[in-house]
Scaffold this motif. Structure first.
Motif, PDB file in Angstrom:
ATOM      1  N   LEU A  30      -5.141  10.161   1.169  1.00  0.00           N
ATOM      2  CA  LEU A  30      -4.735  10.467  -0.070  1.00  0.00           C
ATOM      3  C   LEU A  30      -3.989  11.529   0.083  1.00  0.00           C
ATOM      4  O   LEU A  30      -3.315  11.783  -1.156  1.00  0.00           O
ATOM      5  N   THR A  72       5.151   5.651   2.669  1.00  0.00           N
ATOM      6  CA  THR A  72       4.585   4.680   2.760  1.00  0.00           C
ATOM      7  C   THR A  72       3.646   6.061   3.701  1.00  0.00           C
ATOM      8  O   THR A  72       3.706   6.205   4.980  1.00  0.00           O
ATOM      9  N   THR A  88      -2.062   3.448  -7.748  1.00  0.00           N
ATOM     10  CA  THR A  88      -2.086   3.780  -6.286  1.00  0.00           C
ATOM     11  C   THR A  88      -2.255   2.433  -5.466  1.00  0.00           C
ATOM     12  O   THR A  88      -3.803   2.327  -5.944  1.00  0.00           O
ATOM     13  N   ARG A  89      -2.174   2.082  -4.641  1.00  0.00           N
ATOM     14  CA  ARG A  89      -2.904   1.239  -3.916  1.00  0.00           C
ATOM     15  C   ARG A  89      -2.929   1.147  -2.306  1.00  0.00           C
ATOM     16  O   ARG A  89      -1.833   2.149  -1.510  1.00  0.00           O
ATOM     17  N   THR A  90      -3.709   1.376  -2.103  1.00  0.00           N
ATOM     18  CA  THR A  90      -4.205   1.426  -0.772  1.00  0.00           C
ATOM     19  C   THR A  90      -4.679   0.123   0.806  1.00  0.00           C
ATOM     20  O   THR A  90      -5.458  -0.677   0.056  1.00  0.00           O
ATOM     21  N   LEU A 102     -11.672   4.612  -1.103  1.00  0.00           N
ATOM     22  CA  LEU A 102      -9.962   5.336  -1.588  1.00  0.00           C
ATOM     23  C   LEU A 102      -9.423   3.906  -2.877  1.00  0.00           C
ATOM     24  O   LEU A 102      -9.777   5.063  -4.186  1.00  0.00           O
ATOM     25  N   THR A 103     -10.739   2.680  -3.533  1.00  0.00           N
ATOM     26  CA  THR A 103     -10.122   2.290  -4.676  1.00  0.00           C
ATOM     27  C   THR A 103     -10.395   2.968  -5.481  1.00  0.00           C
ATOM     28  O   THR A 103      -9.907   2.785  -6.802  1.00  0.00           O
ATOM     29  N   GLN A 132     -12.273   1.793   2.085  1.00  0.00           N
ATOM     30  CA  GLN A 132     -11.225   0.865   2.042  1.00  0.00           C
ATOM     31  C   GLN A 132     -11.760   0.970  -0.427  1.00  0.00           C
ATOM     32  O   GLN A 132     -11.429   1.605  -1.236  1.00  0.00           O
ATOM     33  N   ALA A 146      -8.860   6.924  -5.627  1.00  0.00           N
ATOM     34  CA  ALA A 146      -6.720   6.647  -5.649  1.00  0.00           C
ATOM     35  C   ALA A 146      -7.007   6.552  -7.122  1.00  0.00           C
ATOM     36  O   ALA A 146      -8.065   5.889  -7.912  1.00  0.00           O
ATOM     37  N   ALA A 163       1.494  -1.171   0.013  1.00  0.00           N
ATOM     38  CA  ALA A 163      -0.068   0.274  -0.160  1.00  0.00           C
ATOM     39  C   ALA A 163       1.121   0.916  -0.078  1.00  0.00           C
ATOM     40  O   ALA A 163       2.510   1.519   0.103  1.00  0.00           O
ATOM     41  N   ASP A 164       0.310   2.318  -0.994  1.00  0.00           N
ATOM     42  CA  ASP A 164       0.717   3.936  -0.873  1.00  0.00           C
ATOM     43  C   ASP A 164       0.653   4.208   0.111  1.00  0.00           C
ATOM     44  O   ASP A 164       0.494   5.437   0.254  1.00  0.00           O
ATOM     45  N   HIS A 165      -0.584   4.354   0.706  1.00  0.00           N
ATOM     46  CA  HIS A 165      -1.672   4.808   1.775  1.00  0.00           C
ATOM     47  C   HIS A 165      -2.340   3.875   2.607  1.00  0.00           C
ATOM     48  O   HIS A 165      -3.258   2.784   2.072  1.00  0.00           O
TER      49      HIS A 165
END
Length: 303
Positions: free
Chosen positions: A294, A179, A131-133, A123-124, A120, A127, A93-95
């Motif tokens: 984010l 992260t 970008t992964r969360t 965020l998906t 989540q 983003a 994850a980036d965030h």
């Protein structure tokens, strides 16, 4: 005058048998799958023990925790229960957002805490591509009952804060890469986060539906994190007196309202919702929480 909520009298619920928590490897990106598997097996065994004890409600709750596709970083089925669940790809994850709940949250009421899943999804959908969360639902403390004297003091938060600090340190060992980490704290969970904040290396701290933090100002939390606060228009917590006073030798209340100018947080729009609506799909609060996690602070709508 300070309002004091007295606990309701009720017969104590018999202790629910459950296994001791699983013995887990050191938490790293490479041990995540083993950790998830061990906690899933522990939750399944807790379900069997609860069913044999005749507690069908807890047995069903434990079975749901052990369902395929669930990712449990921790699980303890004893008493009210504790659990930490991951939504998303934590290791890459980036965030990362860590959600800390308020009063009356336990394994028996865990379904309503799964707001992390809604965050989540938001965020998906928000983003940028690539970008992964991840969102982590942290039920890592014994929450107070809403109708009790414990919900009026910082005692449970003081007990919880060291556990939250230790968890955030373990979490940062998992990601092992640049992260951002945000704490998203609801209701009494905002008191927990406030007690832990000065010892946490986090990027953002979001307080929603807060009765107060026990601090007079955002600066008094002694954190480099950017502090945000919001309250929905129909949230009953807005009617709670934001005071802190000594009552029979006990400090009661949590002081300054976090959405007031005197506190000094960045106040964002939460829409018309009530105390349980901050993570409702399509809500202003959920949209803004995703932007905060984010780091899209310029896009956050202000109250």
């Amino acid at each position: 005058m300070v309002a004091v909520v007295a606990p309701l009298s009720a017969a104590a619920r018999p202790e629910i048998p459950a296994p001791s928590p699983a013995t887990l490897p050191e938490l790293t990106a490479t041990t995540l799958d083993r950790t998830y598997a061990a906690n899933t097996a522990n939750a399944a065994e807790a379900a069997r023990m609860a069913a044999a004890h005749g507690d069908t409600h807890r047995a069903e709750a434990d079975r749901e925790m052990a369902a395929p596709g669930r990712h449990l970083l921790t699980f303890d089925g004893r008493g009210p229960g504790r659990a930490t669940e991951v939504f998303g790809d934590l290791a890459r994850a980036d965030h990362v957002a860590v959600l800390v709940p308020g009063s009356d949250t336990s394994l028996d009421t865990y379904d309503r805490f799964r707001a992390a899943a809604a965050l989540q999804r938001q965020l998906t959908g928000t983003a940028p591509h690539g970008t992964r969360t991840a969102v982590v639902a942290w039920l890592g403390y014994r929450t107070p009952d809403t109708v009790s004297t414990t919900v009026l003091t910082t005692d449970r938060a003081d007990e919880a804060a060291p556990h939250l600090r230790a968890f955030i340190r373990r979490l940062q060992g998992v990601v092992g890469r640049p992260t951002t980490v945000s704490l998203v704290c609801h209701s009494y969970g905002t008191v927990v986060c406030a007690r832990a904040a000065s010892h946490l290396d986090i990027d953002a701290l979001a307080l929603v539906g807060s009765p107060g933090t026990g601090a007079d100002t955002a600066a008094a939390l002694h954190t480099p994190a950017r502090i945000w606060a919001a309250r929905g228009k129909d949230d009953w917590v807005g009617e709670v007196p934001h005071v802190r006073t000594d009552l029979f030798g006990v400090t009661v209340g949590f002081g300054t309202d976090p959405v007031s100018p005197a506190f000094g947080a960045h106040v964002f729009a939460a829409g018309e919702g009530g105390h349980s609506d901050y993570f409702s799909p399509g809500s202003a609060s959920l949209t803004n929480l995703a932007r905060i996690v984010l780091g899209d602070t310029a896009e956050v709508t202000r109250a």
